[in-house]
Design a protein around this motif. Structure first.
Motif, PDB file in Angstrom:
ATOM      1  N   UNK A 153       7.682   0.625 -40.861  1.00  0.00           N
ATOM      2  CA  UNK A 153       7.202  -0.666 -40.385  1.00  0.00           C
ATOM      3  C   UNK A 153       6.916  -1.623 -41.542  1.00  0.00           C
ATOM      4  N   UNK A 154       6.405  -1.091 -42.632  1.00  0.00           N
ATOM      5  CA  UNK A 154       6.185  -1.930 -43.809  1.00  0.00           C
ATOM      6  C   UNK A 154       7.526  -2.406 -44.361  1.00  0.00           C
ATOM      7  N   UNK A 155       8.516  -1.538 -44.370  1.00  0.00           N
ATOM      8  CA  UNK A 155       9.853  -1.929 -44.812  1.00  0.00           C
ATOM      9  C   UNK A 155      10.421  -3.030 -43.915  1.00  0.00           C
ATOM     10  N   UNK A 156      10.223  -2.892 -42.602  1.00  0.00           N
ATOM     11  CA  UNK A 156      10.676  -3.914 -41.667  1.00  0.00           C
ATOM     12  C   UNK A 156       9.957  -5.237 -41.917  1.00  0.00           C
ATOM     13  N   UNK A 157       8.654  -5.184 -42.133  1.00  0.00           N
ATOM     14  CA  UNK A 157       7.891  -6.396 -42.410  1.00  0.00           C
ATOM     15  C   UNK A 157       8.318  -7.071 -43.700  1.00  0.00           C
ATOM     16  N   UNK A 158       8.557  -6.286 -44.733  1.00  0.00           N
ATOM     17  CA  UNK A 158       9.010  -6.863 -46.000  1.00  0.00           C
ATOM     18  C   UNK A 158      10.415  -7.445 -45.873  1.00  0.00           C
ATOM     19  N   UNK A 159      11.251  -6.823 -45.055  1.00  0.00           N
ATOM     20  CA  UNK A 159      12.589  -7.370 -44.824  1.00  0.00           C
ATOM     21  C   UNK A 159      12.508  -8.703 -44.088  1.00  0.00           C
TER      22      UNK A 159
END
Length: 86
Positions: free
Chosen positions: A21-27
């Motif tokens: 989810x953090x990866x998705x948010x950063x993307x």
């Protein structure tokens, strides 16, 4: 000792739940580097932390094997000989 191991396993699994989810948010922030990206990153981060805290508490209270056992598994595989004859 049992509570320590449950806490450690809960922490690791909660961390593994947060990372996608953090990866998705950063993307999303990379795609929209304005207030909307910051809001998306913040909302996704808060929701993932809330979900991870729930996972941590569930594993800490019940234990990993209790969560992965009977209510969440298939009882059809218990009697393989009986199912094989049918």
């Amino acid at each position: 000792m049992k509570l320590f191991l449950r806490s450690l396993i809960g922490f690791v699994l909660a961390l593994l739940a947060i990372l996608p989810f953090i990866f998705l948010g950063l993307s999303l922030y990379d795609a929209f580097p304005n207030i909307y990206g910051i809001l998306a990153l913040g909302i996704i981060s808060v929701l993932s932390l809330w979900m991870a805290y729930g996972i941590f508490n569930l594993i800490r209270k019940k234990g990993l094997l209790k969560i992965l056992s009977y209510p969440f598994s298939s009882p059809d595989l218990d009697n393989l000989k009986k199912n094989k004859d049918e």
